[in-house]
Enzyme design. Structure first.
Site, PDB file in Angstrom:
ATOM      1  N   GLY A 143       0.833  -1.204   0.000  1.00  0.00           N
ATOM      2  CA  GLY A 143       0.000   0.000   0.000  1.00  0.00           C
ATOM      3  C   GLY A 143       0.862   1.246   0.000  1.00  0.00           C
ATOM      4  O   GLY A 143       0.372   2.365  -0.034  1.00  0.00           O
TER       5      GLY A 143
ATOM      6  N   LEU B 189       9.540  11.269  -4.273  1.00  0.00           N
ATOM      7  CA  LEU B 189       9.378  10.609  -5.569  1.00  0.00           C
ATOM      8  C   LEU B 189       8.012  10.875  -6.177  1.00  0.00           C
ATOM      9  O   LEU B 189       7.883  11.063  -7.381  1.00  0.00           O
ATOM     10  CB  LEU B 189       9.531   9.097  -5.392  1.00  0.00           C
ATOM     11  CG  LEU B 189      10.955   8.548  -5.302  1.00  0.00           C
ATOM     12  CD1 LEU B 189      10.923   7.103  -4.844  1.00  0.00           C
ATOM     13  CD2 LEU B 189      11.639   8.655  -6.658  1.00  0.00           C
TER      14      LEU B 189
ATOM     15  N   THR C 196       1.198  10.124  -3.753  1.00  0.00           N
ATOM     16  CA  THR C 196       1.213   8.968  -2.855  1.00  0.00           C
ATOM     17  C   THR C 196       2.024   9.284  -1.604  1.00  0.00           C
ATOM     18  O   THR C 196       1.740   8.764  -0.530  1.00  0.00           O
ATOM     19  CB  THR C 196       1.791   7.726  -3.570  1.00  0.00           C
ATOM     20  OG1 THR C 196       3.117   8.023  -4.003  1.00  0.00           O
ATOM     21  CG2 THR C 196       0.949   7.330  -4.756  1.00  0.00           C
TER      22      THR C 196
ATOM     23  N   GLY D  27       7.705   6.033   4.870  1.00  0.00           N
ATOM     24  CA  GLY D  27       6.650   5.200   5.461  1.00  0.00           C
ATOM     25  C   GLY D  27       6.490   5.399   6.952  1.00  0.00           C
ATOM     26  O   GLY D  27       5.383   5.316   7.483  1.00  0.00           O
ATOM     27  N   GLU D  28       7.585   5.652   7.620  1.00  0.00           N
ATOM     28  CA  GLU D  28       7.548   5.753   9.078  1.00  0.00           C
ATOM     29  C   GLU D  28       7.382   7.178   9.593  1.00  0.00           C
ATOM     30  O   GLU D  28       6.673   7.421  10.575  1.00  0.00           O
ATOM     31  CB  GLU D  28       8.847   5.190   9.663  1.00  0.00           C
ATOM     32  CG  GLU D  28       8.740   3.837  10.276  1.00  0.00           C
ATOM     33  CD  GLU D  28       8.790   2.707   9.269  1.00  0.00           C
ATOM     34  OE1 GLU D  28       8.549   1.575   9.683  1.00  0.00           O
ATOM     35  OE2 GLU D  28       9.057   2.938   8.069  1.00  0.00           O
TER      36      GLU D  28
END
Lengths: 161, 734, 338
Positions: B463, B625, B629, B699-700
């Site tokens: 995801g 990037l 998202t 992500g973190e």
């Protein structure tokens, strides 16, 4: 019934995404399991199996419900719309397109339920502002935390419908 | 041609996800598929005296009941059961291995039947006799039995002496409860058994090759016997880093029955997997009167199981963030009769930084300083632990941009000073920090004559957007439109990748794509130059780039040959290149991502109801990037932070050693109505040192600091400092 | 899930006949609570009697100016029914405070009255629970009881009733129409649910073989001065820690009629005629509301983790009464508390 007896199967008919499907189900089979395991419509998701997450949301006779708490045998004759029935002739439903446009998902697992729920919400016509969308979409958990994007996607679909 | 990297590109797997076409682990089918249902232990510690399977086996449609008594062979050494993420110390839990009960909810049998409902029904016809043993599951009552873990952070200076002389001191315990990942997808494995005995294992995992190696080892199989596939993962957040027991049970059943088997855990059973361990975080800060820090100590006492030592870096983050000549940290574990904790989004940091940042807020109040001012006074340009500078650290810019967007300058510092009718308004802030890790990843690119490229790699996309960023980087590097790129991920037979975790996959996979694309470019350049009459003939291969479907001169405009022509002239249908990218070890700099988080809460003064009305998260994480998202990733982290601050707690009854809220009704995660405006700001952070593209993972970082910012906002609103999370309204009424 | 037989009732008397013939049988309509509990092996009916095809789906005005609501009317249809929105907005609001849109679409009015407690020990078949397994003991009394009852508890059980709708129905003085083997009868909503005493396995006073056929609302709907306030651990889709249904009839600032009921604090919706009587003839002020709250909460007892509920309930009562008095009912979508 004896302790180890399997209940008898009962024949039922469902109209799933416009198509008549005849099947025989044991009374304990939920609509969710019938869709996923029997009809191989795995777009409808199982996230909790207890009506606590909304991933299994489908439309039954046009209303959004938790298919995990619905016995298939009780829906004999009903019209079911799942995520697989949202797009028409390859064209995405406005909600599906809006979810892509607004990045309203990450892992995608709650997404079919969110979209079916949002379709139900639009049909109900009770949400007039963002707060009402939030409240009326609170039955659909998203662990990735895409809520603001989900609200934006629904607002887009609402404004275009 | 436009570049894709750095843009708001929509997810390339979006259509599959919004149409229901994306298939998750429990959704693959096979001829003769059997279904397994797990039976769990009802006690926390002891042994199984007897499992009576007699009645269950009488149920029509039941194929087998697998228990420790009748199971097929499993590896019998700890080494064989160690996966690449397993704690160094300890012995991995082995399902249905022997009669020992190690935690409540442990799987003790698998009922396999022709369909799932039958298996579930038959499971209720299983009778288990236990011999119970004394047990302990409560961290707080067992705190004195904590044992020290070796920590990477060496003490600096003399913390004890500095604390004694500190002009202003703050010291407190912050208590963070057990939390469960609760990805939306249920843990599931479908093992497709092939007549030859080969297994295709569709597993919910963050690392197909980790699972592959593990299964081969546990079942004594050759690499070719097993293939692990996981193209879509319905969220994981760390819970699927290690192979979970359902993959062992499904494989065991498939081998025993010689047929395909699916095992799906229930939501309740997922509370027997890993979790963020409860910690008691003791933070002590000593400052000089001018507000500079003289000493920081941070001690964490955390839960682990009796069979594995799980610990993460809770206590080292002040080394990164705040200049202080003296520091000491320690991490202790209490071994309890529970399952082993696991990595959960920003493991260590989410908890440790929460405590540190609440403590900093309390220190700022003691010093009568603005919380941002205190952080700027202590700002560290070096990682003090290794005494090295950062490859990049735009945290100052995060504070500035975040504060501006939030309107921080309008904050009245006095608690209870801002209100809106019956609601008290609180504004709080905190810092976030995480590591920018990079791992070896290999990528294969197959370029076909029609100008299409397939990129493949064993990495997962849970995801996080790996499919999309891989496609973006490949499109740019190969000079092709993104529509011409297809990406295959998460198949153990594809080129090497580690588990997807720790925020390392974006940078790692992106540079692997660059590496393989460079091989393609070099090959195409050579072929293009060799074409008779090539406009590129005179050029050095290095001066040739791929752009707009052409092999083109970087310097001479118009000098180009289309990729299709190159392939045709060279009589090639396809060019295939595979390249492993490894990052050179460089200990001269620290690599981190940073954030400044600002939160507004509104608290009903009489009733204590808390609403998080605004969050601004300013992130410094190198080059982003994909801004679309990427923003979603950070937003998701903020939502997790809201849950951590206000909602999430796995509640255990220590009399039974049993989790009492293993569901979505009572383990509260934020719902749509709990989440309002989240403003994500990506601060410019050029970083030419960290890697070619200057990227770090995100992500973190999104969750780190958020719980503290909210807790600090609640204090600002109410004047009440809640140090025991989650901050539920009863704690405000006390 | 256990094995069970399935029957479809053709009419009410058929349902009663099927129920009477099989003591282990249960009626099913929306299924939102029953199926959940069956999946947990807490409920193990020998037979499910599907009543969804019975003609109990009408909402009609009664001769006395009230409303008669068929037991099978889905919760959402009731909440959004024009007559309910206009005349009984307290009921509409309470329904919309509960569960989720999907569950409200499924759950029937009768089923809502039959929903069982969310006590964690009731749900966990490995722990003692008098409600699930009479005589095994109550794990909550000395256990985790943050969500448990403060009023009307017994030594056998401190579970709460989780319904929001019932709280409004209690305040409005609704009646429950019941059909059974020995004919029809009517119970006041407040007499429908029971306190646990030494028989906590019985949630209601519904007799064996009986079926709820309708709910009746009296004419007086308190459509002007009302509010339903639900306090919970997240802002939606969670069970109440405390909820308050308040309704007032005002003449000027003087209270001529008051209704007050609590949810999340007892084994049944908690209403006190004494507290309501104390408000009659009084001015709508926080002091008077506080006094009524004290009367309503008389006898409240705290266990180890739920003591906060007493003060929370007191404040919530005053607040909800103020909302009612000011004709600023709590919105269920806009979360700022009025």
């Amino acid at each position: 019934m004896a302790d180890t007896t399997i209940p008898e199967r009962i024949p039922i008919n469902l109209v799933v995404n416009g198509e008549r499907r005849a099947l025989e189900v044991v009374p304990w089979t939920t609509l969710l399991d019938a869709l996923r395991d029997r009809l191989e419509l795995t777009g409808t998701k199982k996230g909790c199996d207890h009506g606590q997450c909304g991933a299994c949301t489908v439309l039954v006779d046009g209303r959004r419900v938790n298919s995990c708490l619905t016995l298939a045998v009780m829906k004999d004759g009903a019209e079911i719309t799942t995520i697989e029935g949202m797009a028409r002739d390859g064209t995405l439903h406005p909600l599906q397109q809006a979810f892509i446009d607004h990045d309203a998902f990450q892992c995608g697992y709650c997404t079919p339920g969110q979209i079916c729920s949002a379709a139900g919400l639009l049909a109900e016509g009770r949400a007039r502002d963002a707060d009402e969308i939030r409240e009326l979409m609170s039955g659909n958990l998203c662990r990735c935390g895409a809520y603001p994007n989900i609200v934006a996607a629904i607002e887009q679909a609402m404004s275009r419908s | 041609m436009k570049a894709y990297v750095g843009t708001a590109t929509s997810r390339v797997d979006g259509r599959a996800k919004v149409t229901g076409a994306a298939k998750y682990a429990g959704e693959f089918s096979a001829k003769g598929l059997a279904h397994g249902f797990v039976v769990e232990a009802a006690i926390p510690r002891g042994r199984i005296v007897r499992i009576d399977t007699h009645e269950a086996l009488k149920v029509a449609g039941v194929l087998e009941v697998l228990t420790h008594v009748n199971r097929p062979p499993l590896a019998d050494t700890d080494d064989a059961w160690k996966d690449e993420v397993a704690p160094e110390k300890g012995s991995t839990f082995r399902p249905v291995y022997d009669d020992r009960i190690k935690f409540n909810g442990q799987p003790i049998a698998l009922v396999v039947a022709e369909d799932w409902e039958t298996a579930k029904f038959a499971a209720t016809r299983l009778y288990v006799e236990y011999e119970e043993e004394a047990f302990a599951t409560d961290l707080e009552s067992e705190r004195d039995r904590a044992t020290e873990v070796e920590q990477p952070h060496k003490p600096r200076g003399d913390a004890a002496a500095a604390m004694t002389r500190a002009a202003v001191r703050h010291e407190a315990d912050y208590v963070l409860p057990n939390e469960h990942h609760n990805p939306m997808e249920l843990f599931a494995t479908t093992v497709v058994w092939d007549v030859g005995g080969k297994l295709a294992v569709h597993d919910k995992t963050q690392g197909v090759q980790n699972v592959h190696k593990f299964l081969c080892s546990v079942f004594g199989k050759k690499p070719d016997d097993i293939r692990v596939i996981s193209p879509y993962v319905g969220g994981a957040f760390g819970s699927a880093l290690r192979p979970q027991y359902q993959v062992v049970l499904a494989t065991l059943a498939a081998l025993a029955l010689k047929r395909s088997v699916r095992v799906v855990l229930t939501r309740q059973q997922m509370y027997g997997l890993g979790y963020r361990p409860m910690t008691i975080e003791r933070v002590a800060l000593g400052a000089k009167p001018d507000g500079t820090l003289d000493v920081v100590t941070h001690e964490a006492v955390a839960v682990t199981s009796r069979y594995e030592d799980f610990s993460r870096n809770d206590t080292g983050w002040a080394e990164q963030l705040y200049k202080s000549p003296n520091s000491r940290s320690s991490h202790k574990l209490v071994h309890l009769d529970v399952s082993t904790p696991s990595d959960m989004r920003a493991p260590g940091a989410a908890s440790g930084v929460c405590a540190l940042e609440c403590a900093m807020d309390e220190l700022a109040i003691a010093l009568k300083l603005d919380p941002i001012e205190l952080r700027l006074k202590c700002y560290s340009d070096r990682d003090q632990s290794d005494d090295v500078p950062y490859t990049s650290k735009q945290l100052r810019e995060c504070y500035a941009r975040g504060a501006e967007a939030f309107g921080w300058s309008r904050r009245d510092p006095a608690p209870r000073s801002m209100r809106d009718g019956k609601e008290l308004i609180g504004w709080g802030m905190a810092t976030g920090v995480w590591e920018a890790l990079q791992m070896p990843v290999a990528v294969r690119i197959v370029l076909t004559a029609n100008g299409h490229a397939e990129i493949s790699c064993a990495a997962s996309d849970v995801g996080t957007g790996t499919y999309t960023i891989v496609a973006q980087v490949a499109a740019d590097a190969l000079g092709l439109p993104i529509e011409n790129i297809s990406v295959r991920l998460a198949d153990s037979t594809l080129p090497q990748a580690p588990v997807e975790g720790g925020s390392w996959m974006a940078a790692s996979s992106a540079h692997a794509v660059l590496g393989a694309a460079e091989e393609i470019r070099r090959e195409l350049a050579g072929l293009a130059k060799a074409i008779p009459g090539s406009p590129l003939a005179e050029l050095d291969a290095a001066d040739v780039a791929l752009a707009d479907g052409m092999v083109a001169s970087r310097t001479r405009k118009g000098a180009a040959v289309s990729i299709a022509d190159v392939m045709r002239h060279s009589n090639l249908e396809r060019i295939e290149k595979e390249k492993l990218n490894e990052f050179a070890e460089d200990k001269s700099h620290a690599r981190n991502t940073h954030s400044a988080v600002f939160a507004e809460v509104k608290v009903d003064e009489e009733l204590g109801v808390i609403r998080v009305t605004r969050v601004v998260s300013a992130i410094a994480a190198g080059r982003i990037l994909n801004t679309k998202t990427g923003r979603s990733q950070i937003m998701g982290g903020v939502v997790w932070g809201i849950g951590m601050a206000l909602h999430e707690e796995t509640v255990m009854d220590h009399r039974f050693g049993r989790i009492m809220n293993p569901n979505f009704a009572e383990y509260h995660i934020p719902v749509n109505a709990d989440v309002h405006d989240i403003d994500v700001i990506f601060v410019d952070e050029p970083d030419e040192r960290i890697n070619k593209l200057g990227i770090k993972g995100i992500g973190e970082i999104g969750i780190v600091g958020v719980p503290a910012a909210i807790a600090n906002a609640v204090y600002h609103a109410t004047g009440k400092r809640i140090r025991r999370f989650p901050i539920t309204l009863d704690k405000l009424l006390e | 899930m256990n094995n069970f037989d399935y029957s479809r009732a053709s009419d009410v008397s058929d349902a009663i006949r099927l129920l009477t013939a099989d003591p282990g049988a249960k009626l099913i309509a929306g299924g939102t609570n029953l199926i959940d509990l069956m999946k947990e092996n807490v409920e193990r009916p020998s037979r499910l009697i599907d009543i969804t095809r019975l003609p109990l789906r009408d909402i009609e005005e009664t001769a006395g100016g009230g409303l008669r609501i068929g037991a099978l009317v889905p919760n959402s249809d009731l909440a959004y029914h024009p007559l309910v929105e206009q005349r009984y907005p307290l009921l509409a609001s309470a329904i919309l405070a509960g569960a989720s849109a999907q569950l409200r679409n499924m759950a029937s009015v009768g089923g809502n009255l039959m929903q069982r407690t969310r006590c964690a020990y009731f749900y966990d078949t490995t722990t003692p629970c008098n409600k699930r397994s009479p005589g095994t003991g109550c794990s909550a009394i000395d256990g985790l009881n943050r969500n448990h009852a403060i009023l009307g508890t017994s030594q056998s059980c401190i579970a709460t009733n989780p319904s929001d709708m019932s709280v409004a129905l209690a305040a409005l003085g609704a009646l429950v129409h019941i059909a059974g083997p020995s004919g029809q009868r009517t119970l006041a909503l407040t007499d429908f649910h029971r306190l646990p005493d030494d028989k906590p396995h019985l949630d209601t006073n519904l007799g064996s073989g009986e079926i709820i056929t309708a709910i009746e609302l009296p004419a007086h709907g308190f459509a002007r001065n009302f509010s339903y306030l639900k306090i919970r651990d997240r802002l939606s889709y969670a069970f109440a820690l405390v909820s308050v249904a308040a309704a007032l009839e005002l003449e000027g600032n003087a209270i001529s009629e008051a209704r007050l009921a609590l949810g999340g604090v007892a084994h049944k919706p908690w209403r006190s005629l004494e507290a309501e009587a104390a408000l009659r003839g009084k001015a709508a002020t926080p002091d008077h509301f506080g006094h009524a709250a004290d009367l309503l909460l008389q006898g409240a007892t705290a266990r180890s983790h739920n003591g906060f509920k007493i003060e929370l309930a007191r404040r919530a009562i005053v607040r909800t009464l103020m909302q009612a008095a000011n004709a600023t009912p709590q919105s269920q979508a806009h979360k700022k508390i009025a």
